[in-house]
Write an enzyme that holds these catalytic residues in place. Sequence first.
Site, PDB file in Angstrom:
ATOM      1  N   ASP A  19      -2.645   2.030   4.424  1.00 48.57           N
ATOM      2  CA  ASP A  19      -2.667   1.245   3.195  1.00 48.57           C
ATOM      3  C   ASP A  19      -3.948   0.411   3.252  1.00 48.57           C
ATOM      4  OD1 ASP A  19      -2.357  -0.551   1.142  1.00 48.57           O
ATOM      5  OD2 ASP A  19      -0.585  -1.539   1.968  1.00 48.57           O
ATOM      6  N   LYS A  81     -12.077  -4.141  -2.176  1.00 50.37           N
ATOM      7  CA  LYS A  81     -11.440  -3.041  -2.901  1.00 50.37           C
ATOM      8  C   LYS A  81     -11.681  -3.136  -4.414  1.00 50.37           C
ATOM      9  CE  LYS A  81      -6.766  -1.062  -3.151  1.00 50.37           C
ATOM     10  NZ  LYS A  81      -5.433  -1.207  -2.525  1.00 50.37           N
ATOM     11  N   GLU A 180      -0.104   4.166  -4.529  1.00 54.41           N
ATOM     12  CA  GLU A 180       0.705   3.186  -3.802  1.00 54.41           C
ATOM     13  C   GLU A 180       2.178   3.180  -4.247  1.00 54.41           C
ATOM     14  OE1 GLU A 180      -1.730  -0.262  -4.359  1.00 54.41           O
ATOM     15  OE2 GLU A 180      -3.274   0.524  -3.034  1.00 54.41           O
ATOM     16  N   ASP A 202       4.052  -4.151  -7.960  1.00 54.99           N
ATOM     17  CA  ASP A 202       3.213  -4.360  -6.771  1.00 54.99           C
ATOM     18  C   ASP A 202       2.217  -5.485  -7.033  1.00 54.99           C
ATOM     19  OD1 ASP A 202       1.339  -4.283  -4.745  1.00 54.99           O
ATOM     20  OD2 ASP A 202       1.067  -2.115  -4.792  1.00 54.99           O
TER      21      ASP A 202
END
Length: 638
Positions: A19, A81, A180, A202
Amino acid sequence: MQIQLKVKGQSEDVVVGIDLGTTNSLVARVVDGEPKVVADRHGRAITPSVISIDEEGHAVVGDEAKTRALLNPAGTLTSIKRFMGRGVDDVTDVAHLPYKIVRADLGEQAAILVHGKKYLPQELSAMVLTEAKKRAERAQNLRIRRAVITVPAYFDDAQRQATRDAGRIAGIDVLRIINEPTAAALAYGLDKGKRGTVLVYDLGGGTFDVSLLKLTDGVFKVIATTGNTRLGGDDFDNAVTDVLVSNLSEEQLDAVRGNPRALSALKTASEQAKIALSSEDETTVAIDFADLGVAIERTVTRADYEVAIAPLLDKTMAAVDFVLEEADLDPEDVDEVVCVGGSTRTPAVRARLEKEFEKPPHTELDPDQVVALGAALQAEMLSGDGDNDQVLLDVTPLSLGIETYGGGVTKLIWRNSPVPIRATEGFTTQVDDQTAVMIHVLQGEREMAKDLRSLGRFTLRGIPAMSAGMPRVLVEYFIDANGILKVTAKEMTSGTKASIEVKPTYGLTDEQVEDMILDSIEHAEEDIEAHILADKKAEAESMLRYSRKALGDHGELVPDAIRTGVEIAIAALEEVLQGDDKEAIEAASDVLNENTAPIASAMMDEVLRVTVHGRTIGDVLGSQGARRKASDIDLSKE
Ligand code: AMP
């Protein structure tokens, strides 16, 4: 899905799930049929996705980088990211960041400027992946070659490609890039025969992602997804910061804003306060920026905090409503709600979800680990013999099309289509004797090419001269199971074939990736060399300080000739310290050491003499002990 277990040999070559998070990254693998995160020797499972680069370009990654944030705010890189596979013009809202986003040397890609050097987000993510991989390998004597890496469901092709590139730069064979929420659903075992609809909420450190998954016979499909690449726990921190600074004057605010170190400290304090407020009713923050004349002391209650983050929660719930609408579902149609991401530990988040869906969300698994655990299950499955491989149906987040004459767009693949998917469309030429056509690949929902994101272009040449409208150019778009797009074009009438693979504009060419790998290997050597040299210099400098002091304080204990010898050796070492010749520094240090030896032994004699006069040996040796300590401190400071 069945999990394949393999008997593995001694040199354990394992597949893992990674992850690669905005705030933290995690590695997990399946052991005895159970996915588990891989902790390092210190029991740390999480690698902070943080990189600290010093003035010389040396980088440290993870916890060490995080602890350097205060010392090196301008060189501490977080939330990388957000910039993966993004164009410099796509990047906004960088006011809170202590570093600069600039245009990469090649193309439109966003790069990060640190101490005058540009770094691509892929390179930086590769550093995070390398660190996470190294930790896991060392802790359990593993060799990690292959991995499944997760990305948010709404990552576009360029962002997925950038993630894949980061994996390759880190020396990882990326088996698959998966979404994800898909991984989270796998971790909860929701593919095991259950039917129903699952909403995955999330909320991580920097990104928010909400997805609706439909489960049918153990296979699931993302039926709708949306998100915000700039909404997450970082914004909760900022909300706390706003509360903390609300009593400051304009001048004080300006002073804090203009000071990266203060900003960084404030951010850390805000995050700590936020985390405390997940379990406490109130927390007190006290920070004193003495040099700026700013002192903050403030008790923040959970109620204050919830008011401050309410607009952020509203935004997330609006996104929840959006996916429900898109899938034409009501909240009661959702069978299960899954919480992912560290920020879902916030009680207000869980409460809002429970209110909306009239059932508590799933929080049994650690929300920080759930994605990595699911990725590990998927990696294990992909590494199996293939009998049990099931295609995970993910969806394309945006439509894909081709530019047509006049700047219009023909869509080949529609948004939310399950992948893998193949689509073809025939085209022809506009003018007589046209021997080449330009294929412009676009992504997005609007109608005109200029309003869409350009993923790449290429030219199909060698079309035989014919009247306009005669050639038949067949264009095929193929999105593989990783969500990576390949475009090919063929001229059919003449049988002339040409095909090309298109990579997203912000992806890297194989050569660029190769270069980066070579570059990092080269740098690794340089880094080690530079470290050794720095250590030698620091050692030599501390020896110089000690020798000068010994000469000054105790020089009278030895004959003139010895004193002169020490002075010459000091001068020689000072001279070589101007340069970077490691061997010369070592040699001159040795000579100085030999020359000061008589002073040292004269000092020892003196110690004994002094003791006779009533002082304890401990007093005197204490000062020697202090000297040794002082030189250690000097070394680590250099
Ligand atoms: P992730 O990107 O999923 O690792 O999430 C990290 C985010 O979760 C960061 O913004 C953390 O500050 C936040 N976080 C971690 N623990 C808590 C907590 N107990 N309460 C609220 N937020 C938290």
